[in-house]
Enzyme design. Sequence first.
Site, PDB file in Angstrom:
ATOM      1  N   ASP A  47      -5.234   0.940   9.600  1.00 48.09           N
ATOM      2  CA  ASP A  47      -5.232  -0.509   9.405  1.00 48.09           C
ATOM      3  C   ASP A  47      -4.798  -0.820   7.978  1.00 48.09           C
ATOM      4  O   ASP A  47      -5.422  -0.363   7.018  1.00 48.09           O
ATOM      5  CB  ASP A  47      -6.641  -1.056   9.655  1.00 48.09           C
ATOM      6  N   LYS A  94      -4.042  -8.660   3.735  1.00 47.58           N
ATOM      7  CA  LYS A  94      -4.374  -9.616   2.680  1.00 47.58           C
ATOM      8  C   LYS A  94      -4.869  -8.888   1.435  1.00 47.58           C
ATOM      9  O   LYS A  94      -5.639  -7.942   1.523  1.00 47.58           O
ATOM     10  CB  LYS A  94      -5.437 -10.595   3.174  1.00 47.58           C
ATOM     11  N   ASP A 125       3.577   1.972   8.370  1.00 44.64           N
ATOM     12  CA  ASP A 125       4.779   1.138   8.468  1.00 44.64           C
ATOM     13  C   ASP A 125       4.637  -0.113   7.606  1.00 44.64           C
ATOM     14  O   ASP A 125       5.373  -1.078   7.782  1.00 44.64           O
ATOM     15  CB  ASP A 125       5.092   0.784   9.924  1.00 44.64           C
ATOM     16  N   PHE A 167       2.258   3.294  18.816  1.00 40.21           N
ATOM     17  CA  PHE A 167       2.260   2.283  17.762  1.00 40.21           C
ATOM     18  C   PHE A 167       3.574   2.311  16.994  1.00 40.21           C
ATOM     19  O   PHE A 167       4.178   1.274  16.721  1.00 40.21           O
ATOM     20  CB  PHE A 167       1.085   2.547  16.820  1.00 40.21           C
TER      21      PHE A 167
END
Length: 249
Positions: free
Chosen positions: A154, A158, A190, A230
């Site tokens: 993850d 932000k 990525d 993914f």
Amino acid sequence: MSEKYTFADQKRKTVEQAEFTEDGRYLRKVRSFVLRTGRLSDFQRDMMNDHWAKFGLDYQKSPFDFVEIFGNANPVVLEIGFGMGRSLVEMAAQNPDRNYIGIEVHTPGVGACIAYAVEKQVDNLRVICHDATEILRDAVADGSLAGLQLYFPDPWQKSKHHKRRIVQTEFVMRLLTKLTAGGFIHFATDWQNYAEHMLAVLRQFSPALVNTSPTGDFIDRPAFRPLTKFEARGQRLGHAVWDLYFVKK
């Protein structure tokens, strides 16, 4: 509710993940995500219930005995966050002389991974459904890993959430102690900002960790890393991928 159902369902729980300051100091424990009920299919639940004895490892507060677990002394590679597990199973099938342990907190992924492992008839793979930071801290002996894989974690996009990223100074410091000499750390993402963050964190540990990139930053996508679901989706969206591969002296 049957006993078997209870076993699989109890894995669906709130998982805490360590939070760190921007310079990598331990801050506090936060609830990073919740394993939601209703997402574990009957098939995935059955796979966990029926095959956990072979493929599953439960959290413990003492180091795992990998020789006892796998029945051999082959090198052990740990992957954190394997998603649905397909690429991890493929890697295990392609490298029978290595043992693989995968950590994933989402039970649907754990069930799917076990199902594919059964289909591929791999014997050199075990899975854990628990917070990876606690597994590394308590259940992995120092100098016991031949490698650590972390693919597409993850990115916490932000800026105010960057401290929640798993790759922090303290995390890599712990990885370094768990690796054997010659052991590797392989990250892939990525998100360019996260890639640059990963690189900056890893560089802090030179010369103990050596960057294998000939350009001193990122490596080309290695053929040995299977294409994840993914990543394939990212490619369709035109996303670039950054791989980092460091080796412990």
